[in-house]
Design an enzyme around this catalytic site. Structure first.
Site, PDB file in Angstrom:
ATOM      1  NE  ARG A  41      34.261  52.643  48.320  1.00 42.28           N
ATOM      2  CZ  ARG A  41      34.361  52.690  47.286  1.00 42.28           C
ATOM      3  NH1 ARG A  41      35.428  53.557  47.509  1.00 42.28           N
ATOM      4  NH2 ARG A  41      35.028  52.466  45.540  1.00 42.28           N
ATOM      5  CB  THR A  96      39.929  64.633  35.972  1.00 40.98           C
ATOM      6  OG1 THR A  96      40.491  63.844  35.172  1.00 40.98           O
ATOM      7  CG2 THR A  96      40.729  65.917  34.346  1.00 40.98           C
ATOM      8  CD  GLU A 163      47.412  46.988  42.230  1.00 39.79           C
ATOM      9  OE1 GLU A 163      48.388  46.848  43.124  1.00 39.79           O
ATOM     10  OE2 GLU A 163      48.239  45.766  40.940  1.00 39.79           O
ATOM     11  CE  LYS A 218      47.663  52.303  36.442  1.00 39.07           C
ATOM     12  NZ  LYS A 218      47.709  52.494  37.612  1.00 39.07           N
ATOM     13  CB  SER A 267      34.279  48.556  22.215  1.00 37.10           C
ATOM     14  OG  SER A 267      34.871  49.813  22.445  1.00 37.10           O
ATOM     15  CB  VAL A 268      30.162  51.754  22.414  1.00 32.61           C
ATOM     16  CG1 VAL A 268      30.638  50.753  23.722  1.00 32.61           C
ATOM     17  CG2 VAL A 268      29.551  53.094  22.659  1.00 32.61           C
ATOM     18  CG  PHE A 270      39.384  53.692  26.423  1.00 32.32           C
ATOM     19  CD1 PHE A 270      39.469  55.070  27.031  1.00 32.32           C
ATOM     20  CD2 PHE A 270      39.552  54.659  25.328  1.00 32.32           C
ATOM     21  CE1 PHE A 270      39.475  55.921  27.068  1.00 32.32           C
ATOM     22  CE2 PHE A 270      40.885  55.198  24.368  1.00 32.32           C
ATOM     23  CZ  PHE A 270      40.586  56.869  26.120  1.00 32.32           C
ATOM     24  N   GLY A 271      35.740  52.852  28.706  1.00 36.32           N
ATOM     25  CA  GLY A 271      36.208  53.387  29.773  1.00 36.32           C
ATOM     26  C   GLY A 271      37.030  53.291  30.709  1.00 36.32           C
ATOM     27  CB  CYS A 274      42.725  54.271  34.967  1.00 33.65           C
ATOM     28  SG  CYS A 274      43.205  53.164  36.692  1.00 33.65           S
ATOM     29  CG  PHE A 275      42.326  53.438  29.867  1.00 38.90           C
ATOM     30  CD1 PHE A 275      42.902  52.858  30.351  1.00 38.90           C
ATOM     31  CD2 PHE A 275      42.158  52.908  28.611  1.00 38.90           C
ATOM     32  CE1 PHE A 275      43.520  51.458  30.560  1.00 38.90           C
ATOM     33  CE2 PHE A 275      41.995  51.505  28.857  1.00 38.90           C
ATOM     34  CZ  PHE A 275      42.938  50.687  29.121  1.00 38.90           C
ATOM     35  NE  ARG A 440      31.737  47.887  26.153  1.00 41.49           N
ATOM     36  CZ  ARG A 440      32.610  48.192  26.575  1.00 41.49           C
ATOM     37  NH1 ARG A 440      33.782  47.336  26.144  1.00 41.49           N
ATOM     38  NH2 ARG A 440      32.124  48.843  27.447  1.00 41.49           N
TER      39      ARG A 440
END
Ligand code: UDX
Ligand code: UDX
Length: 460
Positions: A41, A96, A163, A218, A267-268, A270-271, A274-275, A440
């Site tokens: 990276r 997680t 953030e 946050k 939408s189909v 959320f991804g 974070c959520f 979408r």
């Protein structure tokens, strides 16, 4: 008063990379070093060819070009960067937990703890440590306890500076944030970080709170945003059976200034990294204080999202005469939203998994996601072995050719280019009836139907 000359950020990911690039761009007098354990990276961040940066984010390349090797550096020498820094951002991932207590809910803080221990071991002078990663409320306590028990006489101040950037618009969000949030206990330390942001963010938009409010805000911000998506998605199902149109409903309610128009796009599902993680975390924390009603309330946001993904794939199966066995289903999009190559928790992964259970063949086209990433997402789920994933899933780089011999097309990401594909050629390539499932609501129904497609969208 602390004057910051050297900043180090541990973690060169989607958050650490763009955030530090902008901090370096706006503070040419501060040396900013971004470190990461992952050498590949870091090499990519240092690549001469800016198209090879490890993350795709519109506008990132020009900021990196401006600041890199001037006062922005990417390195794997973590100890050296810690030693030099007056201020250290911790921006490592907090996935997680997949094991033990809190499995599937709590955030895994092992990387955060490792960072704190490394800082404690290396530091020879006073440092400000900034939590940038999203953390459960009261994590600063644990970091403090690790740092303050080294016995080497070094003073640490902990700040929380969550953030709020969204992927795909990260550079604009960093350049012009709605607010910058800084939580802490020590006024001097808070002021030192305020000064870094004040180079380009108006002072009125920099708010300071106690540590716990900042950490919790946050999680709550992400929970509220996700809740709006789940709310409108729940209404999309009701629209489908009543003849209402979810886009019209969203527009009508969104014009009420008390509700507001953002995050009302059905939408189909959320991804993103974070959520789901942050809500699970909120649920876990609430439960750990025995606040079961609070926990159940937020859990429902996730349940509705799971239902929406499942509903989308079930609808494909039902429409294709209750079987997709051996049928070719083309996915347009794999990323969790447009303008990013990030696929974490993308709805596409779960829709694919369900269709693979029903023995469909899946052909994936995404303008920014590599074949390697698609397979690694499916392998990570562990529903079936790597060979099977590679046998039934093909990743291609030509969206029109992908439709040759297809029974259906599913739009999983709202990439702009999908609107202007050569839909006539795609139609000609496909088995008839040629189905499109627009997860979408991005295609123009009238022109698509005129070509001959059978078109299904969300909430209409
Ligand atoms: C961030 C936040 O930090 C996380 O809390 C938030 O909820 C999601 O966004 P992100 O930048 O997206 O994470 O994660 P990722 O792209 O995985 O980057 C984290 C980096 O930290 C990786 O490159 C990883 O190699 C590095 N890392 C991890 C270290 O350098 N040291 C470690 O001990 C662990
Ligand atoms: C989110 C938060 O917005 C950001 O503030 C935080 O720092 C990190 O988490 P991100 O996950 O990058 O950012 O993207 P976001 O734009 O919030 O979208 C999240 C998911 O919700 C995507 O899958 C998106 O497609 C979906 N979404 C969003 C909808 O389905 N409908 C909407 O109206 C908005």
């Amino acid at each position: 008063m602390h004057t910051i000359k050297n900043i180090t950020c541990i973690g060169a990911g989607y958050v650490g990379g763009p955030t530090m690039s902008v901090i370096a761009q706006k503070n040419p007098d501060i040396k900013v070093t971004v470190v990461d354990l992952n050498k590949t990276r870091i090499d990519a961040w240092n690549s001469d060819d800016l198209s090879l940066l490890p993350i795709y984010e519109p506008g990132l390349d020009s900021v990196v070009k401006e600041a890199r090797n001037r006062n922005l550096f990417f390195s794997t020498d973590v100890d050296k960067a810690i030693d030099e820094a007056d201020m250290i951002f911790i921006s490592v991932n907090t996935p997680t937990k997949t094991y033990g207590k809190g499995k599937g809910q709590a955030a895994d803080l092992k990387y955060i703890e490792l960072c704190a221990r490394q800082i404690a071991r290396v530091a020879k002078n006073d440092k400000i440590v900034v939590e940038k990663s999203t953390l459960p409320v009261r994590t600063a306590d644990a970091i403090k306890s690790i740092l303050n028990n080294t016995g080497n006489g070094v003073n640490f101040h902990i700040l929380s500076n969550p953030e709020f950037l969204a992927e795909g618009t990260a550079m604009a969000d960093l350049e012009n944030p709605d607010r910058v949030l800084i939580g802490g206990e020590n006024e001097d330390a808070i002021q030192a970080l305020v000064n870094v942001y004040a180079k380009w963010v108006p002072k009125a938009k920099i708010i300071t709170t106690n540590l716990w409010s900042s950490e919790l805000s946050k999680l709550v911000a992400n929970a509220f945003l996700a809740q709006r998506v789940s709310s409108i998605n729940s209404i999309s199902e009701l629209c489908e059976v009543t003849g209402a149109n979810v886009d019209e409903v969203a527009n009508a309610i969104g014009m009420d200034s008390r509700i507001g128009s953002k995050f009302l796009k059905a939408s189909v599902g959320f991804g993103g990294s974070c959520f789901q993680k942050d809500i699970l975390n909120l649920v876990y924390i609430a439960r750990s204080y025995n606040l079961n009603e609070v926990a159940d309330y937020w859990q429902q946001v996730i349940s509705m999202n799971d239902h929406q993904k499942q509903r989308f794939s079930s609808n494909i199966i039902k429409t294709l005469y209750n079987t997709v066995n051996g049928k070719n289903i083309v996915f347009y999009g794999w990323a969790f939203k447009k303008d990013t190559n990030d696929t974490r928790e993308s709805a596409a992964i779960y829709v694919a998994d369900h269709l693979l259970d029903e023995e469909a063949n899946i052909i994936v086209y995404d303008p920014k996601v590599s074949a390697e990433q698609v397979y690694s997402d499916l392998d990570y789920l562990g529903t079936r072995g790597p060979e099977e994933n590679r046998r039934f899933v093909t990743v291609v780089n030509n969206p029109v050719a992908a439709s040759k011999g297809a029974h259906a097309i599913a739009v999983l990401t709202e990439w702009d280019e999908f609107k202007s594909l050569d839909w006539k050629s795609i139609y000609a390539n496909m088995f008839k009836p040629a189905f499109i499932f627009d997860g979408r609501n991005v295609l123009d129904k009238n022109s698509i139907v005129e070509i001959g497609f059978s078109y299904k969208s969300i909430g209409k």
